[in-house]
Enzyme design. Structure first.
Site, short mmCIF file in Angstrom:
data_model
loop_
_atom_site.label_atom_id
_atom_site.label_comp_id
_atom_site.label_asym_id
_atom_site.label_seq_id
_atom_site.Cartn_x
_atom_site.Cartn_y
_atom_site.Cartn_z
CB CYS A 36 7.87 27.61 -13.94
SG CYS A 36 8.88 26.69 -13.00
CG MET A 37 5.07 32.16 -17.47
SD MET A 37 4.25 33.67 -17.05
CE MET A 37 2.90 32.60 -17.43
CG ASP A 38 8.04 33.38 -15.34
OD1 ASP A 38 7.93 34.17 -16.68
OD2 ASP A 38 8.05 33.70 -14.58
CE LYS A 85 6.98 30.63 -44.17
NZ LYS A 85 6.18 30.03 -45.09
CE1 TYR A 91 3.33 26.59 -9.29
CE2 TYR A 91 4.80 26.45 -11.67
CZ TYR A 91 3.87 27.55 -10.38
OH TYR A 91 4.10 28.48 -10.77
NE ARG A 107 7.08 29.23 -52.49
CZ ARG A 107 6.01 28.24 -53.18
NH1 ARG A 107 6.41 28.41 -54.55
NH2 ARG A 107 5.74 27.15 -52.52
NE ARG A 109 -0.38 26.82 -47.51
CZ ARG A 109 0.76 26.81 -46.30
NH1 ARG A 109 1.41 26.50 -45.46
NH2 ARG A 109 1.72 27.42 -47.27
CG HIS A 113 3.73 24.74 -50.06
ND1 HIS A 113 4.94 25.16 -50.29
CD2 HIS A 113 3.27 25.22 -49.21
CE1 HIS A 113 5.15 25.84 -49.09
NE2 HIS A 113 4.18 25.22 -48.38
C1 LIG Z 1 7.23 28.56 -45.61
C2 LIG Z 1 6.82 28.96 -47.10
C3 LIG Z 1 7.81 28.38 -47.44
C4 LIG Z 1 8.97 27.90 -47.65
O1 LIG Z 1 9.33 26.82 -46.48
P1 LIG Z 1 10.08 26.11 -45.73
O2 LIG Z 1 9.61 24.89 -46.24
O3 LIG Z 1 10.85 26.50 -45.14
O4 LIG Z 1 12.14 26.31 -46.69
C5 LIG Z 1 8.01 28.04 -49.31
N1 LIG Z 1 6.91 28.15 -49.94
C6 LIG Z 1 5.76 29.11 -49.33
C7 LIG Z 1 4.29 28.92 -50.22
C8 LIG Z 1 5.41 29.14 -47.32
O5 LIG Z 1 4.38 29.63 -46.84
#
Ligand SMILES: *Cc1c(COP(=O)(O)O)cnc(C)c1O
Length: 380
Positions: free
Chosen positions: A316-318, A41, A269, A226, A140, A169
């Protein structure tokens, strides 16, 4: 009309695909025979989702892929990802049709969401594989683990949904202080999974572990892990460094302007920095519009000539300005390393994150589209 010459961006991110494959190998070792789902992601945490996923698929370093939204999954499929992709959160009602036709696995959470997903799949004459996301303390998405059996029954009653997985999670998997909490989360979840499997038959994929948990927890009767941040080369807890991980992303630029300044000279700045001695100030063409956090004003460091040089004045921005030191010999065109190594010195995304009061995840995923990406060390 004459075509204009191609000009690359003034800073570039270089992603070492071999490092990602190596890191996924480390995760696989710790995962003890479980399948490895690679979270790509946020454009692969800034590393390029398609490029990283394709390399992981080609090398068998990952078995599954995870994305946050439907468009991310569609892009992976268009790029040639054929292994299963899970969307890690429930789809918005108005995204369900696109989600159901995408071919990716969807996360379902509650009665309404299961019914809507089932309706969409039925209308499109599709079978959609779903994973039930359960809340065991993250707060969540999802209902408590006690609802899992009931939700599984609801999915079973939807003719066009197939229950493929269940997951939760872990919000404290990366801190030693969270060990008891995480252990209880996993136990409670697995007990609910066990009751569900007893009543309706086994569930193919049971997954709880993010990088923090893979690197530090007993994962019991789960089938898959994951991982995101560990695959990109960072321990979610920088003080632990539990595996031999190699940061995959380097970010570099070049000095665009150099001047000698006298004591008392102000920079940037707000004129927030004042030279206390004669020194060399180098300007580098990166800024917060590239993802160099403004919080690094008067705090960050950049490598020039193999030395750590402080960012002086506001980002700065750039552009940023750095103090290269009194007798630096810095020239326009010299390489400046923002993340990575130069002559034996290294700045990691963790170093940058600490200075910017954030985490490595936000640093790498914060690199904007203005920064060209290059991928090196592909397996073929
Ligand atoms: C992003 C995510 C992960 C991966 O997490 P890491 O800490 O980067 O390994 C696993 N499970 C879910 C639901 C996530 O949103």
């Amino acid at each position: 009309m004459a075509s204009m010459p191609y000009c690359p961006s003034p800073s570039q991110a270089v992603v070492d695909l071999a490092a990602i494959v190596h890191n996924l190998g480390q995760v696989r070792e710790q995962a003890g025979g479980r399948q490895v789902m690679f979270a790509v992601k946020g454009d692969g945490y800034g590393h390029g989702a398609s490029q990283c996923a394709l390399e992981a698929q080609r090398t068998n370093a990952a078995d599954w892929f995870a994305v946050a939204n439907v468009a991310e999954g569609q892009k992976l499929i268009a790029a040639g990802i054929t292994r299963p992709i899970l969307k890690l959160s429930p789809a918005l009602p108005h995204d369900l049709d696109a989600a159901a036709t995408s071919g990716m696995r969807l996360t379902v959470t509650d009665d309404t969401n299961i019914a809507a997903t089932g309706r969409s799949a039925r209308r499109l004459a599709r079978t959609v594989k779903v994973h039930i996301g359960v809340d065991t303390g993250m707060g969540r998405i999802g209902l408590p683990a006690g609802e899992l059996l009931r939700l599984a029954d609801l999915v079973d009653r939807e003719p066009n949904l197939e229950l493929e997985g269940v997951f939760t999670h872990l919000p404290l998997a990366d801190t030693p202080d969270g060990e008891d909490f995480t252990t209880h989360q996993i136990e409670d979840f697995l007990a609910a999974v066990e009751r569900t499997a007893t009543s309706r038959g086994p569930i193919a994929q049971v997954h709880v572990a993010n990088s923090g948990a893979v690197l530090g927890h007993d994962l019991g009767a789960t089938t898959m892990v994951r991982t995101g941040i560990a695959a990109y080369g960072y321990d979610p807890n920088p003080s632990l460094q539990r595996a031999n991980l190699r940061p995959a992303l380097a970010w570099r630029s070049w000095v665009s302007f150099v001047k000698q300044v006298a004591p008392g000279t102000n920079i940037g700045y707000g004129r927030t920095w004042t030279a206390e001695r004669s020194t060399t100030i180098a300007t580098i063409p990166v800024g917060y519009a590239d993802g160099f956090p403004r919080l690094l004003s008067n705090r960050g460091v950049v490598l020039l000539g193999g030395r750590r040089c402080p960012v002086v004045g506001r980002v700065c921005m750039d552009q940023i300005m750095v103090d290269a030191g009194p007798h630096a010999g810095t020239k326009v065109g010299d390489e400046a390393v923002l993340i990575g190594s130069q002559a034996g010195e290294t700045i990691t995304a963790d170093d940058m994150a600490t200075a910017a009061e954030t985490i490595s995840y936000e640093i790498t995923s914060g690199l904007t589209a203005r920064v060209d990406r290059y991928w090196i060390n592909a397996s073929q």
